[in-house]
Design a protein around this motif. Structure first.
Motif, short mmCIF file in Angstrom:
data_model
loop_
_atom_site.label_atom_id
_atom_site.label_comp_id
_atom_site.label_asym_id
_atom_site.label_seq_id
_atom_site.Cartn_x
_atom_site.Cartn_y
_atom_site.Cartn_z
N SER A 88 55.91 17.05 20.69
CA SER A 88 56.42 17.26 19.45
C SER A 88 55.36 15.94 18.70
O SER A 88 55.46 15.66 17.65
CB SER A 88 57.28 18.05 19.24
OG SER A 88 58.14 17.03 19.49
N ASP A 128 57.10 24.58 20.77
CA ASP A 128 58.60 25.60 19.88
C ASP A 128 59.24 24.93 20.64
O ASP A 128 60.42 24.40 21.46
CB ASP A 128 58.18 27.11 21.32
CG ASP A 128 59.33 27.15 20.72
OD1 ASP A 128 60.25 27.55 19.98
OD2 ASP A 128 59.85 28.78 21.29
N TYR A 130 62.77 25.70 20.27
CA TYR A 130 63.77 26.84 20.88
C TYR A 130 63.69 26.60 22.27
O TYR A 130 64.43 27.06 22.83
CB TYR A 130 64.34 27.68 20.01
CG TYR A 130 64.29 27.21 18.38
CD1 TYR A 130 65.27 26.78 18.55
CD2 TYR A 130 63.74 27.58 17.88
CE1 TYR A 130 65.93 26.90 17.00
CE2 TYR A 130 64.12 27.83 15.80
CZ TYR A 130 65.27 26.96 15.93
OH TYR A 130 65.10 26.65 14.34
N SER A 131 62.40 26.14 23.07
CA SER A 131 61.76 26.85 23.85
C SER A 131 61.77 25.70 24.90
O SER A 131 61.66 25.53 25.82
CB SER A 131 61.33 28.09 24.70
OG SER A 131 59.78 27.48 23.90
N ARG A 146 69.75 27.29 22.03
CA ARG A 146 69.28 27.41 20.36
C ARG A 146 69.87 26.90 19.64
O ARG A 146 70.08 25.97 18.14
CB ARG A 146 68.82 29.19 20.53
CG ARG A 146 68.51 28.82 18.97
CD ARG A 146 68.63 31.19 18.75
NE ARG A 146 67.48 31.20 18.12
CZ ARG A 146 66.23 30.87 17.65
NH1 ARG A 146 65.25 30.43 18.41
NH2 ARG A 146 65.33 30.64 16.68
#
Length: 156
Positions: A88, A128, A130-131, A146
């Motif tokens: 990211s 993602d 969250y994962s 999470r």
């Protein structure tokens, strides 16, 4: 304790140091997929150094084996680092944070991952949060829950 003269005398995987073989299937060198979990973990946990071309012989003994095709591995790293589908945030822009060390035999690659500031955390992989968000606990990259990810997002 490691006895390899190319590594620091107290070299051991811990909260700030990770060793990866990075030999690939052909033994010439390949960027390990797991590097991005470590990148995320270090970024979200204050930073650390990834040593590529280091073999773990036992829990406290490591040896620098090097990477024969270091240019290939460096190219893979820089290409992936700029791909937001891989990671990211690009925290490494300064080439001084990626160093090639060669004293004998094949070179090793040392990547210094800075800790991410709270305003850009979480640093995550594969698109993602969250994962794909990790943190460093001792010598392990641990996937964040999470709830932990949500706390980081709420801090923005």
């Amino acid at each position: 304790m490691t006895l390899d003269p190319l590594l620091p005398p107290d070299f051991i995987e811990n909260r700030r140091i990770e060793a990866k073989l990075a030999q690939g299937r052909d033994g010439r060198g390949d960027l390990p997929d797991s590097i991005w979990e470590t990148y995320s973990a270090f970024a979200n946990s204050g930073g650390g150094s990834i040593y590529l071309g280091v073999k773990e012989l036992s829990e406290s003994h490591y040896v620098a084996v090097g990477i024969p095709d270091i240019e290939k591995v460096m190219g893979q790293f820089w290409n992936c680092l700029g791909d937001r589908n891989v990671v990211s945030h690009r925290l490494i822009c300064d080439k001084d944070l990626v160093q090639v060390m060669t004293k004998t035999g094949n070179p090793m690659l040392i990547i210094r991952v800075p800790g991410a500031s709270a305003d850009i955390q979480p640093v995550y992989i594969h698109g993602d949060p969250y994962s794909g968000t990790y943190k460093r606990i001792r010598s392990s990259d641990v996937r964040c829950s999470r709830e932990e990810v949500q706390e980081m997002l709420d801090a923005l």
